[in-house]
Design a protein around this motif. Sequence first.
Motif, PDB file in Angstrom:
ATOM      1  N   LEU A 176      20.279  21.922 -24.202  1.00  0.00           N
ATOM      2  CA  LEU A 176      21.584  21.282 -24.016  1.00  0.00           C
ATOM      3  C   LEU A 176      21.550  20.231 -22.910  1.00  0.00           C
ATOM      4  N   GLN A 177      20.784  20.464 -21.860  1.00  0.00           N
ATOM      5  CA  GLN A 177      20.660  19.481 -20.781  1.00  0.00           C
ATOM      6  C   GLN A 177      19.978  18.217 -21.284  1.00  0.00           C
ATOM      7  N   ILE A 178      18.958  18.379 -22.122  1.00  0.00           N
ATOM      8  CA  ILE A 178      18.269  17.216 -22.690  1.00  0.00           C
ATOM      9  C   ILE A 178      19.221  16.437 -23.600  1.00  0.00           C
ATOM     10  N   ALA A 179      19.941  17.153 -24.458  1.00  0.00           N
ATOM     11  CA  ALA A 179      20.892  16.490 -25.355  1.00  0.00           C
ATOM     12  C   ALA A 179      21.991  15.799 -24.548  1.00  0.00           C
ATOM     13  N   ASP A 180      22.465  16.448 -23.494  1.00  0.00           N
ATOM     14  CA  ASP A 180      23.507  15.861 -22.651  1.00  0.00           C
ATOM     15  C   ASP A 180      23.012  14.586 -21.978  1.00  0.00           C
ATOM     16  N   GLY A 181      21.776  14.603 -21.494  1.00  0.00           N
ATOM     17  CA  GLY A 181      21.209  13.400 -20.884  1.00  0.00           C
ATOM     18  C   GLY A 181      21.105  12.256 -21.872  1.00  0.00           C
ATOM     19  N   GLY A 182      20.664  12.561 -23.100  1.00  0.00           N
ATOM     20  CA  GLY A 182      20.587  11.531 -24.135  1.00  0.00           C
ATOM     21  C   GLY A 182      21.954  10.992 -24.495  1.00  0.00           C
ATOM     22  N   MET A 183      22.937  11.868 -24.603  1.00  0.00           N
ATOM     23  CA  MET A 183      24.293  11.422 -24.931  1.00  0.00           C
ATOM     24  C   MET A 183      24.906  10.607 -23.799  1.00  0.00           C
ATOM     25  N   ALA A 184      24.608  10.966 -22.555  1.00  0.00           N
ATOM     26  CA  ALA A 184      25.117  10.182 -21.418  1.00  0.00           C
ATOM     27  C   ALA A 184      24.535   8.772 -21.445  1.00  0.00           C
ATOM     28  N   THR A 185      23.250   8.661 -21.775  1.00  0.00           N
ATOM     29  CA  THR A 185      22.615   7.354 -21.880  1.00  0.00           C
ATOM     30  C   THR A 185      23.238   6.544 -23.012  1.00  0.00           C
ATOM     31  N   ILE A 186      23.459   7.194 -24.145  1.00  0.00           N
ATOM     32  CA  ILE A 186      24.092   6.513 -25.279  1.00  0.00           C
ATOM     33  C   ILE A 186      25.506   6.072 -24.923  1.00  0.00           C
ATOM     34  N   ASP A 187      26.227   6.901 -24.186  1.00  0.00           N
ATOM     35  CA  ASP A 187      27.579   6.531 -23.755  1.00  0.00           C
ATOM     36  C   ASP A 187      27.530   5.286 -22.877  1.00  0.00           C
ATOM     37  N   ASP A 188      26.600   5.227 -21.935  1.00  0.00           N
ATOM     38  CA  ASP A 188      26.471   4.047 -21.076  1.00  0.00           C
ATOM     39  C   ASP A 188      26.170   2.796 -21.900  1.00  0.00           C
ATOM     40  N   ILE A 189      25.289   2.935 -22.884  1.00  0.00           N
ATOM     41  CA  ILE A 189      24.934   1.802 -23.740  1.00  0.00           C
ATOM     42  C   ILE A 189      26.153   1.334 -24.530  1.00  0.00           C
ATOM     43  N   MET A 190      26.903   2.271 -25.071  1.00  0.00           N
ATOM     44  CA  MET A 190      28.061   1.892 -25.885  1.00  0.00           C
ATOM     45  C   MET A 190      29.169   1.255 -25.054  1.00  0.00           C
ATOM     46  N   VAL A 191      29.328   1.704 -23.822  1.00  0.00           N
ATOM     47  CA  VAL A 191      30.308   1.066 -22.940  1.00  0.00           C
ATOM     48  C   VAL A 191      29.907  -0.382 -22.693  1.00  0.00           C
ATOM     49  N   ARG A 192      28.622  -0.615 -22.451  1.00  0.00           N
ATOM     50  CA  ARG A 192      28.151  -1.988 -22.236  1.00  0.00           C
ATOM     51  C   ARG A 192      28.321  -2.824 -23.505  1.00  0.00           C
ATOM     52  N   MET A 193      28.052  -2.229 -24.675  1.00  0.00           N
ATOM     53  CA  MET A 193      28.225  -2.958 -25.931  1.00  0.00           C
ATOM     54  C   MET A 193      29.690  -3.345 -26.131  1.00  0.00           C
ATOM     55  N   LYS A 194      30.592  -2.445 -25.792  1.00  0.00           N
ATOM     56  CA  LYS A 194      32.025  -2.753 -25.919  1.00  0.00           C
ATOM     57  C   LYS A 194      32.401  -3.883 -24.967  1.00  0.00           C
ATOM     58  N   THR A 195      31.874  -3.830 -23.750  1.00  0.00           N
ATOM     59  CA  THR A 195      32.152  -4.892 -22.772  1.00  0.00           C
ATOM     60  C   THR A 195      31.667  -6.240 -23.300  1.00  0.00           C
ATOM     61  N   LEU A 196      30.468  -6.262 -23.858  1.00  0.00           N
ATOM     62  CA  LEU A 196      29.927  -7.510 -24.413  1.00  0.00           C
ATOM     63  C   LEU A 196      30.782  -8.017 -25.565  1.00  0.00           C
ATOM     64  N   ALA A 197      31.231  -7.105 -26.429  1.00  0.00           N
ATOM     65  CA  ALA A 197      32.049  -7.519 -27.567  1.00  0.00           C
ATOM     66  C   ALA A 197      33.369  -8.133 -27.103  1.00  0.00           C
ATOM     67  N   VAL A 198      33.960  -7.538 -26.086  1.00  0.00           N
ATOM     68  CA  VAL A 198      35.222  -8.078 -25.564  1.00  0.00           C
ATOM     69  C   VAL A 198      34.977  -9.429 -24.903  1.00  0.00           C
ATOM     70  N   GLN A 199      33.895  -9.536 -24.129  1.00  0.00           N
ATOM     71  CA  GLN A 199      33.580 -10.814 -23.478  1.00  0.00           C
ATOM     72  C   GLN A 199      33.313 -11.894 -24.511  1.00  0.00           C
ATOM     73  N   ALA A 200      32.572 -11.542 -25.558  1.00  0.00           N
ATOM     74  CA  ALA A 200      32.224 -12.537 -26.576  1.00  0.00           C
ATOM     75  C   ALA A 200      33.441 -12.973 -27.381  1.00  0.00           C
ATOM     76  N   SER A 201      34.459 -12.139 -27.419  1.00  0.00           N
ATOM     77  CA  SER A 201      35.657 -12.524 -28.164  1.00  0.00           C
ATOM     78  C   SER A 201      36.522 -13.502 -27.379  1.00  0.00           C
ATOM     79  N   SER A 202      36.199 -13.711 -26.117  1.00  0.00           N
ATOM     80  CA  SER A 202      36.957 -14.646 -25.296  1.00  0.00           C
ATOM     81  C   SER A 202      36.636 -16.071 -25.713  1.00  0.00           C
ATOM     82  N   GLU A 203      37.637 -16.898 -25.765  1.00  0.00           N
ATOM     83  CA  GLU A 203      37.408 -18.297 -26.122  1.00  0.00           C
ATOM     84  C   GLU A 203      36.873 -19.102 -24.943  1.00  0.00           C
TER      85      GLU A 203
END
Length: 133
Positions: free
Chosen positions: A28-55
């Motif tokens: 569970l600790q290994i899975a939690d670490g992987g999910m935390a990393t994926i969460d960080d990546i997805m937050v950054r992807m969302k930030t990029l998508a919002v930034q890219a939508s700016s004119e």
Amino acid sequence: MAIGARLNSEVQSLKTATVNVGQANAMLQIADGGMATIDDIMVRMKTLAVQASSENLSAVERGFAFSEFDTLRSELDRVADSTKFNGVQLLAGQDVLGVDPTVFAAGAADIGAADGFVSFDIAADATGVADTD
């Protein structure tokens, strides 16, 4: 003698159960670490998508955002593929409990100008620069 043998058997069973609980905790600790990393990546992807939508961004800046987004998508796949415990892949994109994963796919919701988005398309043209409207 029978009572002693039964008690010894129960002690051995409890020791094995303790080892199993420790291994489950490690998994569970290994899975939690992987999910935390994926969460960080997805937050950054969302930030990029919002930034890219700016004119306010130029085509070159959107191209850089697309490049980072694409790299993050590859990293997300790599983390999911490499998160393993005893050779068992923990974060594989498998169909779990009969849930259709396409229901949760990005783009399933209708996002429009009312949500603050003008337009965003992450498909790159032949030059590698993201085609944005």
